[in-house]
Design an enzyme around this catalytic site. Structure first.
Site, short mmCIF file in Angstrom:
data_model
loop_
_atom_site.label_atom_id
_atom_site.label_comp_id
_atom_site.label_asym_id
_atom_site.label_seq_id
_atom_site.Cartn_x
_atom_site.Cartn_y
_atom_site.Cartn_z
CG HIS A 7 -1.18 1.85 1.25
ND1 HIS A 7 -2.77 1.96 1.09
CD2 HIS A 7 -1.65 2.44 2.86
CE1 HIS A 7 -3.15 2.97 1.20
NE2 HIS A 7 -2.10 3.00 2.56
CG ASP A 10 7.09 16.94 -26.79
OD1 ASP A 10 7.76 16.43 -25.62
OD2 ASP A 10 6.45 16.16 -27.58
CD1 TRP A 42 6.72 3.96 3.90
CD2 TRP A 42 7.73 4.42 2.00
NE1 TRP A 42 7.35 5.01 4.43
CE2 TRP A 42 8.06 5.07 3.34
CE3 TRP A 42 7.89 4.50 1.31
CZ2 TRP A 42 8.28 6.62 2.62
CZ3 TRP A 42 8.99 5.84 0.71
CH2 TRP A 42 8.83 6.73 2.05
CB SER A 72 10.79 5.67 -14.15
OG SER A 72 9.82 6.41 -14.11
CB SER A 73 11.70 9.54 -10.31
OG SER A 73 10.37 9.03 -10.35
CG HIS A 125 12.25 14.59 5.32
ND1 HIS A 125 10.78 14.79 5.90
CD2 HIS A 125 12.52 15.89 4.98
CE1 HIS A 125 10.25 15.60 5.75
NE2 HIS A 125 11.26 16.60 5.50
CD GLU A 164 9.52 10.54 -3.07
OE1 GLU A 164 10.42 10.28 -3.35
OE2 GLU A 164 8.56 9.34 -3.38
CE1 TYR A 187 10.37 17.93 3.37
CE2 TYR A 187 8.42 19.03 2.85
CZ TYR A 187 9.81 18.73 4.05
OH TYR A 187 9.03 18.70 5.15
CB SER A 214 -0.14 28.41 -7.37
OG SER A 214 0.95 27.99 -5.99
CG HIS A 255 11.64 14.55 11.31
ND1 HIS A 255 12.04 15.96 10.36
CD2 HIS A 255 11.41 14.20 9.97
CE1 HIS A 255 11.54 15.91 9.06
NE2 HIS A 255 11.32 14.58 8.86
CG HIS A 256 11.60 10.79 9.10
ND1 HIS A 256 9.87 10.70 8.56
CD2 HIS A 256 11.99 11.66 7.92
CE1 HIS A 256 9.58 11.64 7.47
NE2 HIS A 256 11.05 12.02 7.18
CB THR A 259 5.22 25.06 5.16
OG1 THR A 259 6.41 24.06 4.78
CG2 THR A 259 3.95 24.63 4.75
CE LYS A 285 4.48 26.92 -2.14
NZ LYS A 285 4.64 27.81 -3.82
NE ARG A 299 3.93 3.49 10.80
CZ ARG A 299 4.39 3.94 10.19
NH1 ARG A 299 5.44 5.03 10.72
NH2 ARG A 299 4.27 3.78 8.70
#
Lengths: 536, 286
Positions: free
Chosen positions: A79, A109, A144, A174-175, A258, A260, A262, A273, A307-308, A333, A336, A455
């Protein structure tokens, strides 16, 4: 996409490529974008089904449906991977990014159209490998985050984790290739007069996201390779008995992990926006602030990863640093959020469905973000780490906010993509069902976390039953909202024809100057943006 | 008059005996309650500080959220297309931008100061009166008392079909870890296999047990009682079935327990021999 084919014939004399060439060997940013969105839809159904099955089991204490706990852990793992790598990223970056970055900057393109296609098909291959990893062998029952030693050969024997690793290698490749493509395109192919400080904020968002991908994914790839060799080739990077360290994996993983998150949210910022500006009929407030706030979030996002890991036992002063650094991110943040509100202030707001979704995003991202402030403090996190409070936090910012932004983008741009309008009434209903559903689903999880529920568990002590039941009801409502969405997608293909600019004078970016559906080739003559009103 | 004196003495005597009984029986039960909205009651100095700090954070966060919601509601009412057909073109306001950058910075500094003070407090204690070693296994805990002749025993979850009256499901173990209340206890944590996490919400303890690594923290249990927690790092199929049960006793009772326990767990070899059978039981625990 019969409509785009017709539009195409108006523009050119030569033939459209055949079906196989057009869809399997594409070099067209619009078609590739469409395919990415299709991958995202399929993965969303599978990933969503997994989460609904999990919620079904968790609705009551005791085991009712899933008595194979390895399978339960595999569901949790799959998941997570599906939603992050195969739903949100393909939709926002591969899908909307590919479709609208060239359109918005006036480019015909992407810089590397063939590499664009490789990126897409690498992702499809990664998707297939992930599905295989779940059904071959016992499946990866690691979460994960794939922490060793649990993810080592000793505790997860068989090919499943290896297939999962290879899946992520391909998705990462790919990314990375996609990121290169976006960076080169955005730096080099803007229309004359469109300076960096005049391009739409969605393009800024994709540019920043591309840099995050470029710098973070190779670290994941390295860590994955180290795990692969630990599992299969006798290395001991993460094996304590042979001089390795499980904590090394965590540092490497979260150094990627982390940024990731963002990568997940910054494109959403860009979409919001555009939509807030369009439906307030007002330019975005503080354009430079917005662009550089996203940049700051991206940069600082690279130096907060631990922090994780607040409870792994690392030095207290290091925990103090990561607490402080993480809280810093709240500042850009906040800039924004307030800028979006200031954009709407004095505007002439139309509550079309994309705007409803954007408003939902702004509010619920604040809710998710403030719980992040709690979690950022290592001392406060002591009672929340690995509880449902964390689950609630990241689902608010990812499963709610980012998904709302994806829906917003879909409803904003679908007319441009397929030339038909979505059914307005049904979409408004779908918004409310989904909005209520996700809040009933995830808000009670904060309470479970306060009460100490961990969890990644298939069963829990009786006192946790109440809020779990409510949360599972929310999952049911969300499921209905999702089904409604797919009905809307279907009905859109039979909807009213969409005009070039269906949103009026508030829609000022270049995609609204081309026909709907967008012709197969656009901007073959570069638009001249010199002297035009800047994006700010 | 003598009757009255005897009566008074009797009342006082009964009172003393009852309060002694109460003191003995006054064991708190620290686990979550149904529909619980907030934390379990804090029962250690760490927990008290963490609890209060979290309350403070929630106030700040709640006010921010309500403020944003209020602004959004006002905006939707005042500036919708019907109410305000002609949009303004304002895109800058330096004062506003300075305020909404500076004020959050100020709020974050105000948060960071107590945050870091508490962090250093909870990290370790300088004056531990005893040490407890906790070792995570798939899927049970091992406890060692290095200050008490290396007393060691395992703590296995009680399967559903073996629960006795009053034993909470998924929280009960055969041998709870017994600790003295009102004592500074150093905790040393490690693991024999994968990463686990020893968590006790009411004492605000949460620390990974990692193989090849010894992690240190401390606690001080304010009141005698039964404290319950659950493993908090995914460790395989029975991750949700390895609870932690701390039985905190007044200091004198703890010494009594120690003497008994050393005899009971002296045959550690027997314990280890039983281990495979125990593991199988735990694996089928539902």
């Amino acid at each position: 996409m019969a409509n785009t084919a017709e539009a195409h014939h108006d523009d050119h004399d030569h033939h459209m490529p055949g079906f196989f060439t057009r869809w399997f060997c594409s070099t067209n940013h619009k078609d590739i974008g469409t395919l990415y969105i299709l991958v995202s839809f399929i993965a969303a159904i599978i990933g969503g089904a997994m989460s609904w099955y999990i919620r079904l089991e968790l609705a009551a204490p005791g085991i009712q449906y899933i008595d194979d706990f390895q399978f339960y852990n595999v569901l949790v793992t799959a998941h997570g991977f599906l939603m992050v790598f195969f739903v949100v990223m393909p939709a926002m970056i591969g899908g909307f990014g590919n479709w609208f970055v060239p359109l918005m900057i006036g480019a015909p393109d992407m810089a590397f159209p063939r590499m664009n296609n490789i990126s897409l098909w690498l992702l499809v291959a990664g998707f297939i490998l992930l599905l295989l990893s779940a059904v071959i062998g016992d499946g990866p029952g690691t979460g994960w985050t794939v922490y060793p030693p649990l993810s080592s050969q000793e505790y997860q024997p068989g090919p499943s984790v290896d297939l999962g690793i290879l899946s992520l290698h391909l998705a990462g490749a790919s990314s990375i290739l996609g990121a290169i493509n976006f960076i080169v395109t955005i730096f080099n192919m803007r229309a004359p007069g469109m300076t960096i400080h005049r391009m739409p904020l969605f393009v800024w968002a994709i540019l920043i996201t591309a840099f995050l991908l470029l710098l973070a994914l190779p670290v994941l790839a390295g860590a994955l390779t180290m795990l692969l060799t630990d599992r299969n080739f006798g290395t001991a990077f993460f094996v304590p008995g042979q001089g390795g360290d499980p904590v090394l994996w965590q540092h490497l993983f979260w150094f990627f992990g982390h940024p990731e998150v963002y990568i997940i949210i910054i494109p959403a910022f860009g979409i919001v926006s555009q939509i807030v500006s369009t439906f307030s009929n007002k330019p975005v407030f503080g354009y430079l602030g917005m662009a550089y706030a996203m940049s700051a979030i991206g940069v600082v996002g690279f130096i907060v990863w631990a922090h994780h890991m607040f409870t792994i036992g690392f030095d207290v002063s290091t925990r103090a640093y990561f607490t402080a650094a993480t809280m810093v991110i709240a500042v850009p943040t906040g800039v924004k959020i307030f800028s979006w509100l200031a954009t709407m202030w004095g505007g002439s707001i139309k509550f079309e469905v994309p705007m409803l979704y954007a408003l939902g995003f702004i509010f619920l991202f604040v809710v998710g973000g403030v719980t992040g402030i709690t979690l950022a403090n290592a001392s406060a996190d002591l009672v929340f780490h690995d509880t449902y409070f964390v689950v609630a936090h990241f689902h608010y910012v990812m499963a709610i906010a980012a998904i709302l932004a994806m829906f917003a983008g879909y409803f904003y741009w679908i007319g441009k993509m397929c030339g038909r309008k979505y059914p307005r009434g049904m979409a408004k209903l779908q918004f409310w069902v989904f909005f209520i559903g996700v809040n009933v689903l995830f808000f009670p999880q904060h309470f479970s976390g306060f009460a100490g529920m961990p969890r990644r568990i298939p069963d829990y002590p009786a006192p946790y039953e109440g809020w779990n039941y409510v949360s599972s009801l929310g999952a049911l409502i969300t499921m209905i909202g999702t089904i409604l969405f797919f009905i809307i997608v279907w009905r859109t293909f039979y909807g009213e024809e969409a005009e070039a600019n269906e949103w009026g004078e508030g829609a000022t970016t270049l995609e609204w100057t081309v026909a709907s559906p967008a012709p197969w080739h656009t901007h073959e003559l570069l638009p001249d943006m010199t002297g035009k009103a800047p994006a700010e | 008059m003598l009757k009255r004196l005897f009566a008074a003495i009797a009342v006082v005597a009964v009172g003393v005996m009852m309060s002694a009984d109460l003191a003995m029986a006054e064991m708190v039960e620290m686990r979550s309650k149904p529909w619980q909205l907030f934390f379990q009651e804090p029962m250690s100095p760490t927990a008290e500080k963490v609890y209060d700090f979290n309350v403070f954070l929630l106030w700040v966060e709640g006010l921010i959220t309500i403020f944003v919601l209020g602004l959004m509601a006002y905006i939707c009412i005042k500036f919708n297309a019907k109410a305000n057909p002609k949009p303004s073109k304002t895109t800058h306001n330096t004062v506003l931008e300075v305020i909404w950058t500076g004020l959050p910075i100020l709020i974050l500094i105000i948060i960071a100061i107590p945050s870091l003070k508490i962090l250093y407090f909870v990290d370790k204690t300088q004056d531990a009166e005893m040490t407890l070693k906790v070792i995570g296994n798939q899927w049970y805990w091992t406890y060692e008392y290095p200050d008490h002749d290396g007393l060691t025993f395992d703590s296995y979850p009680v399967p559903d079909d073996e629960l006795k009256e009053g034993q909470p499901r998924l929280l009960s173990v055969d041998n709870p870890v017994v600790l003295p209340a009102n004592t500074n206890i150093r905790l040393l944590l490690s693991s024999n296999d994968v990463i686990h996490n020893w968590a006790m919400p009411s004492l605000a303890i949460k620390l990974d047990t990692t193989p090849g690594r010894i992690n240190e923290t401390w606690t001080h249990i304010n009141k005698p009682g039964n404290y319950y927690g659950m493993c908090s790092e995914l460790c395989g199929v029975n991750h949700s079935f390895m609870p932690i049960h701390i039985k905190a006793l007044p200091k004198t009772e703890f010494s009594n327990w120690l003497a008994k326990a050393k005899k009971e767990f002296a045959t550690n070899e027997t314990q280890k021999k039983d281990a495979p059978v125990r593991l199988a039981q735990a694996a089928t625990a539902k």
